[in-house]
Write an enzyme that holds these catalytic residues in place. Sequence first.
Site, short mmCIF file in Angstrom:
data_model
loop_
_atom_site.label_atom_id
_atom_site.label_comp_id
_atom_site.label_asym_id
_atom_site.label_seq_id
_atom_site.Cartn_x
_atom_site.Cartn_y
_atom_site.Cartn_z
N ARG A 12 0.73 -1.29 -0.12
CA ARG A 12 0.03 0.01 -0.01
C ARG A 12 1.01 1.24 0.09
NH1 ARG A 12 -2.25 -3.56 -1.24
NH2 ARG A 12 -4.08 -4.68 -0.41
N SER B 56 -11.67 -1.56 2.73
CA SER B 56 -10.89 -2.01 3.91
C SER B 56 -10.44 -0.84 4.60
CB SER B 56 -9.94 -2.89 3.49
OG SER B 56 -10.05 -3.94 2.96
N GLU C 17 -6.17 3.10 6.11
CA GLU C 17 -5.72 3.05 4.33
C GLU C 17 -6.13 4.16 3.90
OE1 GLU C 17 -6.28 -0.05 1.67
OE2 GLU C 17 -5.87 -1.77 2.78
#
Length: 337
Positions: A159, A229, A325
């Site tokens: 990520r 998420s 995130e």
Amino acid sequence: MSFSLASLNTFGLKQNCSSLINVKTKSELIEVCSHLYSNRLPMLILGGGSNLVFTTDYRGTVVSVATKGIKVTTDDSYYYVNVQAGELWHALVEFCLEHQINGLENMALIPGTVGAAPIQNIGAYGVEFNRFCHEIEVLLLDTNELQVFSNEQCQFGYRESIFKQQLKNLAVVTEVTLRLPKQWQPVLDYGPLQYMDPSTVSAQQIFDCVCQVRQSKLPDPKVLGNVGSFFKNPIILESEFMLLKQKFPSLVAFKQMDGQYKLAAGWLIDQAGLKGTRIGDAAVHQDQALVLVNLANATGEDICQLAHHIIDVVFNLFAVTLQVEPRIMGSDGEIEI
């Protein structure tokens, strides 16, 4: 004058911005961003709005990227798929399948645009964007030049990318070129895909399975606002994993190439008994603990308070720190949660 952002973020948060510009061509995207940057006007580049939490009104210009176009070239071994930044990621996955270009099927139904994919190095079911990234074309705002970054130059991580680090707020993705091998190899390491036969499975079957699982686990943002998420899966040292495994024998984790372990953040939140936890109209989803949802009129502050609570509870139980995130947006730009 202000413009509503409610329909431009998948949480459905009712915030506004000072100015909103929709761009439909690459030249328009370059022109608008160059003008705003050179005049030192605050701007937010917006794709699908599926990775943002607005905590207040944004005092700047939101540039909504809707540039379209997909071109395919080939050589003996690979397909090269050149995509404009405003194309929807899932639509690209479908396009590739329809043209017998396989490899992206594990990443079906990831929300957002293609231009956002390299920034976050999106991934799902054992496949990350960087596996197929060939080149990324970006507008470098400080030099007002287009530059092409190779896969290696993007400095991809879990990520992560150079666009979230050294080039944060300095690079606007204009085009993405993917390189997909003609000799397709299915990736069947995660979840229900593990039960498929690699010798007979098709990319379409993987795509269908991933879509089915995601739709059963993840709420539709059009029905229940969310950003998918909310937390990254934490990566810990092997020594830390062994200690946790002794204490929690059913711990869900995946060994990484470097010997570290990636924990399932959803499992940690679930085991902490946090499903259904609510602050204001923000809640942990009943079926998927990794997803925070807007039940009706949640604010960005509700969501951030809930996230803080989850981080604290998980840390107190497992001594593992969860990281969010999505980008948390304040009035002048990105802020820490």
